[in-house]
Write a protein that holds these residues in place. Structure first.
Motif, PDB file in Angstrom:
ATOM      1  N   MET A   1       0.847  -1.165   0.000  1.00  0.00           N
ATOM      2  CA  MET A   1       0.000   0.000   0.000  1.00  0.00           C
ATOM      3  C   MET A   1       0.901   1.238   0.000  1.00  0.00           C
ATOM      4  O   MET A   1       1.882   1.280   0.727  1.00  0.00           O
ATOM      5  N   THR A   2       0.529   2.220  -0.790  1.00  0.00           N
ATOM      6  CA  THR A   2       1.316   3.447  -0.859  1.00  0.00           C
ATOM      7  C   THR A   2       0.947   4.382   0.290  1.00  0.00           C
ATOM      8  O   THR A   2      -0.101   4.228   0.922  1.00  0.00           O
ATOM      9  N   ARG A   3       1.807   5.367   0.521  1.00  0.00           N
ATOM     10  CA  ARG A   3       1.507   6.379   1.543  1.00  0.00           C
ATOM     11  C   ARG A   3       0.209   7.100   1.214  1.00  0.00           C
ATOM     12  O   ARG A   3      -0.596   7.377   2.104  1.00  0.00           O
ATOM     13  N   ASP A   4       0.013   7.439  -0.068  1.00  0.00           N
ATOM     14  CA  ASP A   4      -1.210   8.143  -0.467  1.00  0.00           C
ATOM     15  C   ASP A   4      -2.455   7.316  -0.177  1.00  0.00           C
ATOM     16  O   ASP A   4      -3.446   7.830   0.338  1.00  0.00           O
ATOM     17  N   ARG A  59       1.021  -4.291   3.376  1.00  0.00           N
ATOM     18  CA  ARG A  59       2.268  -3.731   3.890  1.00  0.00           C
ATOM     19  C   ARG A  59       2.467  -2.364   3.262  1.00  0.00           C
ATOM     20  O   ARG A  59       2.295  -2.187   2.055  1.00  0.00           O
ATOM     21  N   LEU A  60       2.831  -1.393   4.085  1.00  0.00           N
ATOM     22  CA  LEU A  60       3.162  -0.063   3.589  1.00  0.00           C
ATOM     23  C   LEU A  60       4.431  -0.167   2.757  1.00  0.00           C
ATOM     24  O   LEU A  60       5.407  -0.771   3.191  1.00  0.00           O
ATOM     25  N   GLU A  61       4.395   0.403   1.546  1.00  0.00           N
ATOM     26  CA  GLU A  61       5.547   0.305   0.640  1.00  0.00           C
ATOM     27  C   GLU A  61       6.846   0.782   1.266  1.00  0.00           C
ATOM     28  O   GLU A  61       7.900   0.205   1.053  1.00  0.00           O
ATOM     29  N   PRO A  65      10.141   5.962   8.821  1.00  0.00           N
ATOM     30  CA  PRO A  65      11.034   7.098   8.555  1.00  0.00           C
ATOM     31  C   PRO A  65      10.607   7.893   7.317  1.00  0.00           C
ATOM     32  O   PRO A  65      10.601   9.119   7.330  1.00  0.00           O
ATOM     33  N   GLU A  66      10.230   7.191   6.259  1.00  0.00           N
ATOM     34  CA  GLU A  66       9.800   7.880   5.037  1.00  0.00           C
ATOM     35  C   GLU A  66       8.489   8.635   5.264  1.00  0.00           C
ATOM     36  O   GLU A  66       8.293   9.736   4.739  1.00  0.00           O
ATOM     37  N   TRP A  67       7.589   8.040   6.027  1.00  0.00           N
ATOM     38  CA  TRP A  67       6.326   8.694   6.374  1.00  0.00           C
ATOM     39  C   TRP A  67       6.609  10.012   7.093  1.00  0.00           C
ATOM     40  O   TRP A  67       6.079  11.058   6.748  1.00  0.00           O
TER      41      TRP A  67
END
Length: 80
Positions: A1-4, A59-61, A65-67
């Motif tokens: 799943m992407t952040r968006d 799973r978040l891609e 830290p990136e978030w």
């Protein structure tokens, strides 16, 4: 799943985020509303939180830290 995708789902309130990092990392910062479930407990509780309840898991891609670096909202665990 992407952040968006995750951001949209969080705003809609139709998703539960499980944070599988160690408890101290979760306490230092996590996605809004995320539930701490350290990886060492995941296997024994998997049916309880996912498949046994009929939920799909994604799973978040990227990771926390990136978030955080993207300037997206985070929460911190409050002291005892």
């Amino acid at each position: 799943m992407t952040r968006d995708e995750l951001t949209k789902r969080l705003l809609a309130g139709d998703i539960v985020v499980l944070d599988i990092r160690p408890a101290p990392e979760y306490a230092s910062g996590h996605l809004p509303g995320a539930v701490s479930l350290p990886i060492d407990q995941l296997r024994e509780r998997l049916d309880e939180v996912l498949a046994g309840a009929g939920h799909a898991a994604y799973r978040l891609e990227d990771g926390f830290p990136e978030w955080s670096l993207a300037g997206l909202p985070i929460e911190h665990q409050r002291g005892w």
